[in-house]
Write an enzyme that holds these catalytic residues in place. Structure first.
Site, PDB file in Angstrom:
ATOM      1  N   ARG A 101       5.836 -12.985   2.421  1.00 32.40           N
ATOM      2  CA  ARG A 101       4.899 -11.859   2.276  1.00 32.40           C
ATOM      3  C   ARG A 101       3.486 -12.384   2.085  1.00 32.40           C
ATOM      4  NH1 ARG A 101       9.599 -10.507  -0.588  1.00 32.40           N
ATOM      5  NH2 ARG A 101      10.615  -8.589   0.110  1.00 32.40           N
ATOM      6  N   ASP A 161      13.358  -3.358  -4.700  1.00 33.91           N
ATOM      7  CA  ASP A 161      14.129  -4.493  -5.226  1.00 33.91           C
ATOM      8  C   ASP A 161      15.254  -3.995  -6.143  1.00 33.91           C
ATOM      9  OD1 ASP A 161      12.365  -6.211  -3.927  1.00 33.91           O
ATOM     10  OD2 ASP A 161      11.008  -6.305  -5.648  1.00 33.91           O
ATOM     11  N   ARG A 164      18.075  -2.567  -4.066  1.00 33.39           N
ATOM     12  CA  ARG A 164      18.912  -3.643  -3.487  1.00 33.39           C
ATOM     13  C   ARG A 164      19.844  -4.215  -4.571  1.00 33.39           C
ATOM     14  NH1 ARG A 164      13.741  -5.891  -0.120  1.00 33.39           N
ATOM     15  NH2 ARG A 164      14.247  -4.817   1.819  1.00 33.39           N
ATOM     16  N   HIS A 188       6.785  -8.678  -6.058  1.00 33.88           N
ATOM     17  CA  HIS A 188       7.642  -8.246  -4.951  1.00 33.88           C
ATOM     18  C   HIS A 188       7.654  -9.418  -3.963  1.00 33.88           C
ATOM     19  CE1 HIS A 188       9.699  -5.808  -2.077  1.00 33.88           C
ATOM     20  NE2 HIS A 188       8.725  -5.883  -1.191  1.00 33.88           N
TER      21      HIS A 188
HETATM   22  P1  NAI Z   1       4.705  -1.794  11.896  1.00 29.42           P
HETATM   23  O1  NAI Z   1       4.056  -2.894  12.663  1.00 29.42           O
HETATM   24  O2  NAI Z   1       5.886  -1.103  12.480  1.00 29.42           O
HETATM   25  O3  NAI Z   1       3.604  -0.670  11.552  1.00 29.42           O
HETATM   26  C1  NAI Z   1       2.334  -0.977  11.076  1.00 29.42           C
HETATM   27  C2  NAI Z   1       1.402   0.077  11.631  1.00 29.42           C
HETATM   28  O4  NAI Z   1       0.105  -0.052  11.009  1.00 29.42           O
HETATM   29  C3  NAI Z   1       1.154  -0.071  13.148  1.00 29.42           C
HETATM   30  O5  NAI Z   1       1.590   1.100  13.812  1.00 29.42           O
HETATM   31  C4  NAI Z   1      -0.348  -0.264  13.266  1.00 29.42           C
HETATM   32  O6  NAI Z   1      -0.924   0.349  14.411  1.00 29.42           O
HETATM   33  C5  NAI Z   1      -0.839   0.382  11.967  1.00 29.42           C
HETATM   34  N1  NAI Z   1      -2.194   0.000  11.576  1.00 29.42           N
HETATM   35  C6  NAI Z   1      -2.744  -1.232  11.528  1.00 29.42           C
HETATM   36  N2  NAI Z   1      -4.032  -1.158  11.109  1.00 29.42           N
HETATM   37  C7  NAI Z   1      -4.278   0.157  10.870  1.00 29.42           C
HETATM   38  C8  NAI Z   1      -5.425   0.878  10.410  1.00 29.42           C
HETATM   39  N3  NAI Z   1      -6.580   0.261  10.119  1.00 29.42           N
HETATM   40  N4  NAI Z   1      -5.325   2.225  10.270  1.00 29.42           N
HETATM   41  C9  NAI Z   1      -4.177   2.874  10.560  1.00 29.42           C
HETATM   42  N5  NAI Z   1      -3.051   2.235  11.012  1.00 29.42           N
HETATM   43  C10 NAI Z   1      -3.110   0.907  11.164  1.00 29.42           C
HETATM   44  O7  NAI Z   1       5.059  -2.411  10.466  1.00 29.42           O
HETATM   45  P2  NAI Z   1       6.101  -1.871   9.378  1.00 29.42           P
HETATM   46  O8  NAI Z   1       7.386  -2.559   9.554  1.00 29.42           O
HETATM   47  O9  NAI Z   1       6.050  -0.385   9.356  1.00 29.42           O
HETATM   48  O10 NAI Z   1       5.432  -2.469   8.017  1.00 29.42           O
HETATM   49  C11 NAI Z   1       4.154  -2.032   7.605  1.00 29.42           C
HETATM   50  C12 NAI Z   1       3.723  -2.806   6.347  1.00 29.42           C
HETATM   51  O11 NAI Z   1       4.594  -2.453   5.252  1.00 29.42           O
HETATM   52  C13 NAI Z   1       3.803  -4.338   6.476  1.00 29.42           C
HETATM   53  O12 NAI Z   1       2.714  -4.938   5.796  1.00 29.42           O
HETATM   54  C14 NAI Z   1       5.101  -4.673   5.771  1.00 29.42           C
HETATM   55  O13 NAI Z   1       5.148  -6.010   5.302  1.00 29.42           O
HETATM   56  C15 NAI Z   1       5.051  -3.673   4.643  1.00 29.42           C
HETATM   57  N6  NAI Z   1       6.311  -3.422   3.979  1.00 29.42           N
HETATM   58  C16 NAI Z   1       6.293  -3.394   2.620  1.00 29.42           C
HETATM   59  C17 NAI Z   1       7.434  -3.134   1.902  1.00 29.42           C
HETATM   60  C18 NAI Z   1       7.381  -3.090   0.409  1.00 29.42           C
HETATM   61  O14 NAI Z   1       8.428  -3.076  -0.229  1.00 29.42           O
HETATM   62  N7  NAI Z   1       6.207  -3.049  -0.200  1.00 29.42           N
HETATM   63  C19 NAI Z   1       8.725  -2.918   2.588  1.00 29.42           C
HETATM   64  C20 NAI Z   1       8.629  -2.934   4.039  1.00 29.42           C
HETATM   65  C21 NAI Z   1       7.449  -3.179   4.706  1.00 29.42           C
END
Ligand code: NAI
Length: 320
Positions: A101, A161, A164, A188
């Site tokens: 991460r 977490d 899980r 995390h």
């Molecule tokens: P993804 O790649 O499917 O979606 C990310 C989206 O953000 C894309 O559609 C992109 O166009 C959009 N984006 C980028 N810059 C932007 C902006 N300035 N304004 C609006 N939209 C924008 O990725 P996913 O799998 O949905 O993950 C998203 C984030 O969430 C990642 O950083 C991932 O690591 C995080 N995450 C965090 C978790 C947690 O427990 N905190 C769990 C799962 C994912």
């Protein structure tokens, strides 16, 4: 005769709206969970042309079966988040197999630094939930960039977490998933700390039901849980999305649920000027209270270790 009615979701006399910035894999499934809970109107925003509008239209086409009468809209224009009660930020790069991460820190810090001032402009009264990884670092950055009070800026990480951890424990015990409750604090990431002494199956301490080796195996599986999924299918989606929706539910309905989540302590646990996972009460004001627990010497040491790792990552992005 023609007529058009605009339905809005009303709870206790107030219209509620949740905006989700980032309509990618996690953002879209999170929106669908919130829609199925009939929790609020939903605005999805993504910079990718058509993505948020397409996701919202797809979801709208399901609403006659779900019985959701509220607004579900997508846009490339962030000004549509106006009047949101809660803004969830899930925009940015995600982990790939073999990356941590923290590897995402600089890339995603730039995205958070761009988005947060716009949220402040268009929804100055909202609560902000950060999901973008590394979530502890991004939550702290969002707090600093927003200028909001610390109860209004928090992350989502510890609840995932914990889910899980408790799901794996329930499978190991062969009991209903509902029976197992626990807490996972700290980072995390590698520095997460499942609190074994505070884990029970319907009040029975887990230590009375499982051996030390069985518990250690589950703690390890909890720590690698995200990457285990990423290695198989490329990204984690369902467990994060329902964790976010569960937190949104507690905020919108003022449930005052106890969850672990990246939060900004002001002296609690001897910590300041950082965000990391702590047990909190989550309600309509966001973080209603940080719960201070007695920790073992090892847990205290591990919490300080997690804080050091997060501070080191924060120092990489302070100039962004
Ligand atoms: P993804 O790649 O499917 O979606 C990310 C989206 O953000 C894309 O559609 C992109 O166009 C959009 N984006 C980028 N810059 C932007 C902006 N300035 N304004 C609006 N939209 C924008 O990725 P996913 O799998 O949905 O993950 C998203 C984030 O969430 C990642 O950083 C991932 O690591 C995080 N995450 C965090 C978790 C947690 O427990 N905190 C769990 C799962 C994912």
């Amino acid at each position: 005769m023609t007529f058009a009615l605009e339905f809005k979701i009303e709870i206790e006399g107030k219209f509620k709206m949740i905006s989700i910035i980032g309509a990618g894999k996690v953002g879209s499934v999170c929106a669908f969970n919130i829609l199925k809970m009939h929790l609020s109107d939903i605005i999805l925003v993504d910079i990718m042309e058509g993505l948020a509008r397409g996701e919202a239209l797809d979801m709208l086409q399901s609403t006659s079966l779900i019985g959701f009468d509220g607004i579900i809209e997508g846009s490339e224009d962030i000004s549509h988040i106006e009047n949101s009660e809660l803004v969830i930020v899930i925009a940015g790069a995600a982990r790939k197999p073999g990356t941590s991460r923290l590897d995402l820190t600089r890339t995603n810090a730039k995205i958070i630094s761009l988005i947060i001032p716009q949220i402040v402009d268009y929804a100055p009264e909202c609560k902000i939930m950060i999901v973008t990884n590394p979530v502890d670092v991004m939550t702290y950055l969002a707090y600093k960039k927003s200028g909001f009070e610390r109860n209004r800026v928090f992350g989502m990480g510890g609840l995932l977490d914990t889910s899980r951890y408790c799901s794996y424990l329930a499978v190991e015990l062969g009991v209903s998933r509902d029976s197992v409750q626990g807490l996972v604090i700290g980072e995390h990431g590698d520095g997460m700390i499942p609190l074994i002494d505070y884990t029970t199956a319907s009040g029975i301490p887990i230590k009375k039901l499982l051996s030390k080796e069985q518990i250690e195996k589950i703690v390890e599986k909890t720590k690698t849980g995200g990457m285990d999924v990423i290695n198989l299918k490329g990204s984690t989606v369902y467990a994060p999305a329902i964790s976010i929706a569960t937190m949104a539910n507690s905020i919108i309905k003022d449930q005052k649920r106890i969850v672990c989540t990246p939060t900004i302590p002001d002296g609690e646990y001897g910590l300041k000027e950082i965000a990391l996972g702590l047990p909190i009460i989550l309600g309509n004001n966001g973080i209603e209270k940080i719960i201070e627990l007695d920790l073992s010497e090892t847990e205290k040491k591990n919490l300080l270790g997690a804080a050091t790792a997060i501070r080191s990552a924060i120092s990489q992005v302070t100039e962004i």
